[in-house]
Write a protein that holds these residues in place. Structure first.
Motif, PDB file in Angstrom:
ATOM      1  N   SER A  83      -9.261   0.810   8.192  1.00  0.00           N
ATOM      2  CA  SER A  83      -7.971   1.493   8.353  1.00  0.00           C
ATOM      3  C   SER A  83      -7.312   1.136   9.675  1.00  0.00           C
ATOM      4  CB  SER A  83      -8.139   3.010   8.222  1.00  0.00           C
ATOM      5  OG  SER A  83      -9.159   3.500   9.062  1.00  0.00           O
ATOM      6  N   MET A 371      -1.989   6.379   6.813  1.00  0.00           N
ATOM      7  CA  MET A 371      -0.619   6.699   6.405  1.00  0.00           C
ATOM      8  C   MET A 371       0.388   5.819   7.146  1.00  0.00           C
ATOM      9  SD  MET A 371      -1.179   9.059   4.167  1.00  0.00           S
ATOM     10  CE  MET A 371       0.441   9.765   3.886  1.00  0.00           C
ATOM     11  N   GLY A 374       0.444   2.537   5.456  1.00  0.00           N
ATOM     12  CA  GLY A 374       1.198   2.598   4.205  1.00  0.00           C
ATOM     13  C   GLY A 374       2.691   2.577   4.423  1.00  0.00           C
ATOM     14  N   HIS A 377       3.599  -0.939   5.577  1.00  0.00           N
ATOM     15  CA  HIS A 377       3.350  -1.981   4.579  1.00  0.00           C
ATOM     16  C   HIS A 377       4.399  -1.987   3.479  1.00  0.00           C
ATOM     17  CE1 HIS A 377       0.810  -4.774   2.298  1.00  0.00           C
ATOM     18  NE2 HIS A 377       1.066  -4.047   1.221  1.00  0.00           N
ATOM     19  N   SER A 380       4.981   3.555   1.750  1.00  0.00           N
ATOM     20  CA  SER A 380       4.203   4.602   1.090  1.00  0.00           C
ATOM     21  C   SER A 380       4.183   5.866   1.942  1.00  0.00           C
ATOM     22  CB  SER A 380       2.762   4.130   0.863  1.00  0.00           C
ATOM     23  OG  SER A 380       2.719   3.029  -0.008  1.00  0.00           O
ATOM     24  N   THR A 381       4.350   7.016   1.300  1.00  0.00           N
ATOM     25  CA  THR A 381       4.365   8.287   2.024  1.00  0.00           C
ATOM     26  C   THR A 381       3.265   9.239   1.560  1.00  0.00           C
ATOM     27  OG1 THR A 381       5.962   9.236   0.473  1.00  0.00           O
ATOM     28  CG2 THR A 381       6.849   8.145   2.442  1.00  0.00           C
ATOM     29  N   SER A 386      -0.906   4.967   0.149  1.00  0.00           N
ATOM     30  CA  SER A 386      -1.414   4.200   1.290  1.00  0.00           C
ATOM     31  C   SER A 386      -2.753   3.544   0.958  1.00  0.00           C
ATOM     32  CB  SER A 386      -1.550   5.116   2.509  1.00  0.00           C
ATOM     33  OG  SER A 386      -0.277   5.580   2.918  1.00  0.00           O
ATOM     34  N   GLU A 390      -3.450  -0.424   0.981  1.00  0.00           N
ATOM     35  CA  GLU A 390      -4.583  -0.997   1.700  1.00  0.00           C
ATOM     36  C   GLU A 390      -5.433  -1.864   0.774  1.00  0.00           C
ATOM     37  OE1 GLU A 390      -7.980   0.680   4.687  1.00  0.00           O
ATOM     38  OE2 GLU A 390      -7.940   1.529   2.675  1.00  0.00           O
TER      39      GLU A 390
END
Length: 543
Positions: A83, A371, A374, A377, A380-381, A386, A390
């Protein structure tokens, strides 16, 4: 002796080393685990446990030692190497979070804002509350995030309210003397997610969503002196804790924990129980003794903290300081105008955030890091979004298949698993990324700092003492109830993975974990921790 998880039969032991070819699967030749390491793995404490290890040359990828590296194992917080690495790649080491404050309405000549003041949460993990004078994030070897589980902590020195005080001072400097309206925390950066059944995490933080309780020493029969921070009308602490006899049991109760009343008036936490006379606090061997209450409603709490900071800067607010965060007053997302901005707080560089997460294994911080990845990237919320982002990144950028791991959050909670090959692929893949230096520097260092600071047993062997400072690795611990012995704990996973600058000058990456170790308490966990540190030191010496 320990078993090889997932093997078709128990591995043969010849001349003190496993012949891994007999374990099934495709294992490269000459990768048998040395006898000295096997002696550690075969200690009586691990007779029913499962070990996995993979050691690889960083540059060439040559497998040096392989012990069941294809099997899914519990890795706990070693999951953070994924992460934090992905987030660091996506945002960059120099990225800074900016937390702005906007006004809605007009400011009268006398300085009264006829409207609302809105603090827009950015996901800044520390909000200036751990800022050292040099701009780094303050850390301690025993962080307060684990005070209750480990039994003690050392608090960082900076004022946890420093960022909110700075924002309030800027509001006052902008000419606002009163807010004839409300104060709102805009916490819509990402969807709230539940953290391990405790509370819903939001992108706003005060003191890492904790209230620290400091307990001091007293004589037998006397009340235990106590204090807490931050001080706020949002939450206060009372105590009936007393010092018992020298033979009494340490029993410190916190109730309610977590408190659900934050956002309501008179929200109080109670500390109760006894502390034995002449008790020596664990970890630090000295008072103070630290416990924490969870801030279960971060936005409600931050709103009160900000209103109180405004008052200290001479800005009065007509709205009640203790109340539920009035999100119904927020404008449409993204509709703020730069002309309405009256303050902003800029975070330390992102490399410092990653260092904070990895050095002390900050679980909430790692979940928020996922998060943040995400969002960077693909916008993403949600936690699910997320994780999916990943998964795509690990597949395309690191050639790691989803079949090689099972991640349920960003921090390694619960039944988080991976095989050794996935972990090594991530560590090697990061070594060629632009962000590798801060990533490497974020790892705890054996015998020096972070969660490896106290791993020093290996130094008793003069031939291993040189490993101090040469192992940069992430730790992971997963303890749950033992199904074979109800009421007793089980060390489901103790893991260690990272980089070693070997005595020979060779650079290697390694993954190591032991699963399903019956234990009686924290001391047994620390023993396993020390044993893995010793194995890492052996790898330093051998290579």
């Amino acid at each position: 002796m320990g078993t090889i998880r997932g093997a078709s039969k128990r591995c043969a032991v010849i001349a003190g080393a496993f012949l891994l070819a007999s374990c099934g699967g495709s294992i490269e030749s000459n990768t048998a685990v040395p006898a000295s390491i096997m002696q550690v793995m075969q200690k009586p404490a691990y007779k029913s446990a499962s070990w996995s290890m993979l050691v690889v040359d960083l540059e060439s990828g040559q497998v040096i030692y392989d012990l069941d590296s294809n099997s899914q194992m519990f890795i706990a917080s070693v999951r953070k190497v994924f992460s934090t690495g992905n987030a660091l790649n996506a945002l960059g080491a120099q990225h800074k979070f900016v937390t702005p404050v906007y006004r809605q309405g007009t400011v009268a000549p006398n300085g009264t804002l006829n409207g609302n003041l809105i603090l827009v949460a950015s996901g800044d993990l520390t909000m200036g509350g751990r800022a050292n004078p040099d701009g780094t994030i303050a850390l301690t070897d025993f962080d307060h995030n684990e005070a209750n589980s480990l039994g003690n902590a050392v608090l960082s020195a900076p004022d946890p309210l420093a960022g909110y005080n700075a924002l309030a001072a800027q509001v006052a400097a902008a000419g606002i003397t009163a807010v004839n309206g409300n104060v709102v925390i805009d916490d819509r950066l990402f969807e709230p997610f539940n953290f391990r059944g405790e509370f819903d995490v939001r992108p706003i933080f005060v003191n890492d969503d904790l209230v620290d309780v400091t307990l001091s020493q007293s004589a037998e029969g006397a009340a235990v002196p106590f204090d807490w921070r931050p001080k706020s009308a949002a939450f206060s602490v009372q105590s009936t804790l007393k010092t018992g006899s020298a033979t009494s049991t340490l029993a410190i109760g916190l109730r309610p924990e977590p408190p659900q009343c934050i956002g309501a008036a008179n929200c109080v936490g109670i500390v109760s129980g006894t502390v034995p006379a002449a008790y020596v606090p664990i970890l630090t061997n000295a008072y103070p003794l630290i416990r924490t209450f969870r801030v279960s409603e971060p936005s409600n709490y931050a709103r009160t903290i900000f209103i109180e900071a405004l008052a200290r800067s001479g800005v009065t607010v007509t709205a009640a300081p203790v109340a539920v965060n009035p999100v119904q007053l927020l404008p449409a997302k993204g509709s703020y105008s730069s002309a309405q901005q009256v303050a902003q707080l800029t975070s330390a560089p992102y490399a410092q955030h990653v260092r904070y997460v990895n050095k002390i294994s900050y679980n909430i911080g790692a979940d928020v890091t996922l998060m943040q990845f995400g969002l960077a990237h693909n916008g993403s919320t949600t936690m699910a979004g997320s994780l999916a982002a990943e998964q795509s990144e690990l597949s395309t950028a690191f050639n790691i298949s989803p079949a090689q791991y099972r991640f349920i959050d960003g921090s390694g909670g619960g039944e988080t698993t991976a095989n050794g090959k996935a972990v090594i692929a991530m560590l090697r893949g990061m070594s060629v990324k632009p962000a590798f230096v801060p990533y490497f520097d974020s790892m705890p260092v054996l015998g020096v700092d972070g969660s490896l600071a106290t791993i020093t047993n290996f130094e008793a062997d003069s031939t291993l003492a040189g490993a101090k400072g040469q192992v940069h690795a992430k730790t992971g611990t997963y303890v749950a109830e033992n199904p074979a012995a109800p009421g007793m704990p089980l060390l489901k996973g103790q893991a260690l993975a990272g980089y070693i600058y070997a005595k020979s000058g060779r650079r290697i990456v390694f993954f190591l974990t032991v699963n399903n170790v019956p234990i009686t308490g924290i001391p047994d966990v620390l023993t396993a921790f020390q044993d893995e540190g010793t194995i890492a030191a052996m790898l330093w010496k051998m290579q």
